[in-house]
Design a protein around this motif. Structure first.
Motif, short mmCIF file in Angstrom:
data_model
loop_
_atom_site.label_atom_id
_atom_site.label_comp_id
_atom_site.label_asym_id
_atom_site.label_seq_id
_atom_site.Cartn_x
_atom_site.Cartn_y
_atom_site.Cartn_z
N CYS A 72 6.12 9.33 -7.88
CA CYS A 72 7.10 9.33 -8.97
C CYS A 72 6.41 9.69 -10.28
O CYS A 72 6.95 10.43 -11.10
N ALA A 73 5.19 9.17 -10.48
CA ALA A 73 4.47 9.46 -11.72
C ALA A 73 4.13 10.94 -11.82
O ALA A 73 4.15 11.53 -12.89
N SER A 74 3.84 11.57 -10.67
CA SER A 74 3.44 12.98 -10.69
C SER A 74 4.63 13.91 -10.90
O SER A 74 4.46 15.05 -11.33
N THR A 75 5.84 13.43 -10.55
CA THR A 75 7.10 14.19 -10.52
C THR A 75 7.11 15.34 -9.50
O THR A 75 8.06 16.09 -9.42
N TYR A 76 6.06 15.47 -8.70
CA TYR A 76 6.09 16.44 -7.60
C TYR A 76 6.64 15.77 -6.35
O TYR A 76 6.01 14.86 -5.82
N LEU A 77 7.81 16.23 -5.89
CA LEU A 77 8.47 15.54 -4.79
C LEU A 77 8.32 16.25 -3.46
O LEU A 77 8.28 15.63 -2.41
N THR A 78 8.29 17.59 -3.49
CA THR A 78 8.10 18.30 -2.21
C THR A 78 6.63 18.70 -2.11
O THR A 78 5.86 18.51 -3.04
N SER A 135 0.84 -1.21 0.00
CA SER A 135 0.00 0.00 0.00
C SER A 135 0.87 1.26 0.00
O SER A 135 0.54 2.25 -0.65
N GLU A 136 2.02 1.23 0.71
CA GLU A 136 2.94 2.37 0.67
C GLU A 136 3.57 2.48 -0.72
O GLU A 136 3.71 3.57 -1.28
N LEU A 137 3.94 1.31 -1.28
CA LEU A 137 4.59 1.31 -2.60
C LEU A 137 3.66 1.92 -3.65
O LEU A 137 4.09 2.71 -4.50
N ALA A 138 2.37 1.55 -3.58
CA ALA A 138 1.41 2.08 -4.56
C ALA A 138 1.35 3.60 -4.49
O ALA A 138 1.33 4.29 -5.51
N MET A 139 1.34 4.13 -3.26
CA MET A 139 1.29 5.58 -3.10
C MET A 139 2.59 6.23 -3.61
O MET A 139 2.56 7.30 -4.22
N LEU A 140 3.72 5.58 -3.34
CA LEU A 140 5.01 6.14 -3.78
C LEU A 140 5.10 6.16 -5.31
O LEU A 140 5.68 7.07 -5.89
N ALA A 149 4.47 12.08 2.63
CA ALA A 149 3.00 12.14 2.66
C ALA A 149 2.41 10.85 2.11
O ALA A 149 1.43 10.33 2.66
N ALA A 150 3.01 10.32 1.04
CA ALA A 150 2.51 9.09 0.42
C ALA A 150 2.53 7.94 1.42
O ALA A 150 1.53 7.23 1.62
N VAL A 151 3.67 7.79 2.09
CA VAL A 151 3.79 6.73 3.10
C VAL A 151 2.81 7.00 4.24
O VAL A 151 2.13 6.08 4.72
N GLY A 152 2.71 8.26 4.64
CA GLY A 152 1.85 8.62 5.76
C GLY A 152 0.38 8.33 5.50
O GLY A 152 -0.34 7.85 6.39
N ILE A 153 -0.07 8.60 4.27
CA ILE A 153 -1.48 8.34 3.93
C ILE A 153 -1.77 6.84 3.98
O ILE A 153 -2.79 6.41 4.54
#
Lengths: 220, 365
Positions: B21-27, B12-17, B231-235
């Motif tokens: 990467c797909a969005s290219t928004y990192l911060t 579930s964390e990997l899917a969010m991560l 945030a991805a991991v946190g969600i």
């Protein structure tokens, strides 16, 4: 060259980990101090979570005793594995990226060369190389930078001002006296930069070069 | 080795991560806003400001409260060092207050005795899955006209009389370090209902600016940005929180049952007003050090309680009051946290219980 060098790996920078930074040094004492400072001032015997692995019983006991000992007053500035993972991926393409940036910068320099009396570009001394995180320009005539950046923005080319520290409102109370840094002041008034990153296609580069040319040649 | 603690990370964390990467928004971008919104919904706080870790979140909260050189802030003597370091980073002077025997959190009576004309605030720490005595501390702050900032670094999910901790003081902080109930690797958040405090905290973490992309700075600030990876991991982690809390309660119950007949072992009492989250199950034993070493030889990781602040090498000769805090020292000598990961198996827990029963010469089973 210095005792310590510091890099940033923020998104806009040459290698990104989202947010991140790195200090480099050859001094083993500074290494210990910096690792500890980033980790709440922790005793260097137990900095990494793995520092208690593969030890004999006596060494292990030493770590257990010192796990929550703090020898200096420190901070919490550790990096995560998430950032490291991105950084490792980024490092694989960093040389290609810089080569591409230099290629783009050369195109911009060529485009501006005929107008050198009105706009200067950053010079690269023979003993240095330039990674072109951005492409900086300085207008020779006062007031022209505003007109030129406005022209660029109106054609969809993003610009950013140069931002010397001494003119920041937050530093108003510092001991700086106007005129102390005349070069920086001139750059702040007349300088700006445009993007130079590897995601620009050849068409993008040609377009930006054309927009620059059209300003100076007045073909709007 | 049976680890004392570990995160529960899966696809579930990997899917969010992958989304990041797909969005290219990192911060800080959409996922960071969503994470902050989910934290607001969970805690009931009006504002949640995500930061790079809990320590800087606490530092920003103190700065936003206006801590100045020489201002005294009461902190419990038994806590992770970041609590008091954050006071010092803000220019204040931490005053170490003894803890109570029951919760190992700040003792409100000791806090009352530590108040001086220089006291500006109180920073209770909600330790090992319970909460400090928030009614008494709130009253103390009101009586002395001082503020409270809650260090709820360990306490996501913990409630006092039904309300989430971290929302009782003017501000509170949560941490999402790797060993916490839920994690973002490193990460923290400031909670507050105060619009002005929220604005100041945001500014402090964003180079002194009210928004990104400005290069004129009205204030001096820092870079304590959150990232979309965090945030991805946190969600993904927040979605697991109810299951983690339930599993931790089960682990605690099974330890309690396993040690019932051993008179040398006590489990800390949970005060009636607290809905706990058993981040760790800790036990109180006659001597923690030799038991920790006995278990380490059997490849069972444990964690001693914090070395009291008044004994930390870095605080010696700094002009701080280092008189012995007896209850804090007592807790350090007697407290031991046992393997408490979500992923602890029944067999592993059986092994831990068996080893501890052996140690105390109790019959197994």
């Amino acid at each position: 060259m210095g005792d310590v060098g510091c890099f940033s790996t923020y998104v806009a920078h040459l290698v990104t980990t989202g947010v991140g930074g790195m200090s480099i040094t050859s001094d083993p004492v500074l290494v210990d101090v910096m690792r500890s400072l980033a980790n709440h001032g922790r005793d260097n015997r137990y900095i990494s979570i793995d520092d208690d692995k593969d030890l004999d019983e006596e060494q292990h006991w030493e770590v257990v005793q010192r796990r929550y000992r703090f020898n200096r007053i420190g901070f919490s500035y550790r990096q995560t594995e998430l950032e490291a993972a991105l950084g490792l991926g980024q490092l694989e393409t960093v040389s290609d990226g810089i080569r591409r940036r230099q290629e783009i910068a050369a195109s911009f320099r060529d485009a501006l060369a005929p107008f050198a009396d009105r706009v200067g570009v950053q010079t690269v001394p023979a003993d240095r190389s330039h990674a072109y995180m951005v492409f900086g320009c300085v207008c020779q005539v006062e007031g022209e930078a505003q007109r030129l950046t406005r022209h660029l923005e109106s054609y969809g080319v993003e610009t950013r001002p140069l931002f010397p520290l001494l003119s920041q409102p937050a530093y108003r109370k510092s001991a700086y006296v106007a005129g102390d840094a005349p070069v920086a002041d001139r750059l702040a008034r007349n300088g700006f930069y445009i993007g130079c990153h590897p995601y620009l296609t050849n068409e993008d580069v040609a377009y930006v070069a054309e927009v620059l040319r059209s300003y100076f040649e007045g073909e709007e | 080795v049976i680890p004392q603690i570990g995160p529960w990370i899966d696809d579930s964390e990997l899917a969010m991560l992958r989304e990041v990467c797909a969005s290219t928004y990192l911060t800080e971008h959409n996922l960071t806003s969503r994470f902050e919104a989910e934290i607001r919904a969970l805690t009931g706080a009006k504002h949640a400001i995500a930061m790079s870790n809990g320590t800087v979140a606490l530092y920003c909260a103190f700065r936003a409260m206006g801590v100045e050189q020489g201002d005294e802030v009461l902190v419990p003597d038994l806590t992770f060092i970041a609590t008091s370091n954050a006071v010092m980073m803000a220019g204040g002077r931490p005053v170490f207050v003894d803890v109570d025997h029951e919760t190992f959190c700040m003792d409100p009576d000791a806090a009352a005795r530590a108040i001086t004309p220089r006291t500006r605030g109180v920073c209770p720490v909600h330790l090992y899955g319970v909460s400090a005595q928030l009614d008494a501390l709130t009253e103390l702050c009101r009586d002395h006209d001082i503020w409270m900032v809650e260090d709820a670094a360990q306490a996501i999910g913990v409630r006092w009389k039904g309300r989430h901790v971290g929302t009782f003081g003017r501000a509170g902080i949560l941490s999402f370090y790797g060993n916490k109930t839920i994690t973002t690797g490193e990460g923290g958040v400031v909670l507050t209902d105060d619009d002005e405090l929220a604005r100041t905290c945001y500014r402090l973490k964003n180079h002194g600016r009210d928004a990104k992309g400005l290069f004129v700075h009205e204030h001096v600030g820092f870079n304590f940005s959150f990232t979309e990876m965090q945030a991805a991991v946190g969600i993904a982690q927040l979605a697991k929180l109810p299951r983690i809390i339930a599993r931790k309660a089960e682990i605690r119950r099974d330890y309690e049952t396993g040690f019932r007949s051993i008179r040398q072992i006590a489990l800390p009492v949970v005060p009636q007003d607290v809905s706990p989250v058993f981040w760790f199950t800790s036990i109180i034993v006659p001597e923690a050090a030799p038991l920790a070493s006995f278990l380490a030889e059997r490849d069972i990781q444990t964690r001693r309680f914090f070395l009291p602040l008044h004994l930390q090498p870095c605080y010696q000769a700094k002009g701080l009051d280092l008189a012995t805090r007896p209850s804090s020292l007592w807790a350090y000598e007697h407290g031991l946290s046992l393997p408490s990961s979500y992923q602890l198996t029944d067999d592993q827990q059986g092994e831990v219980i068996g080893a501890i029963r052996d140690y105390f010469g109790a019959a197994t089973g």
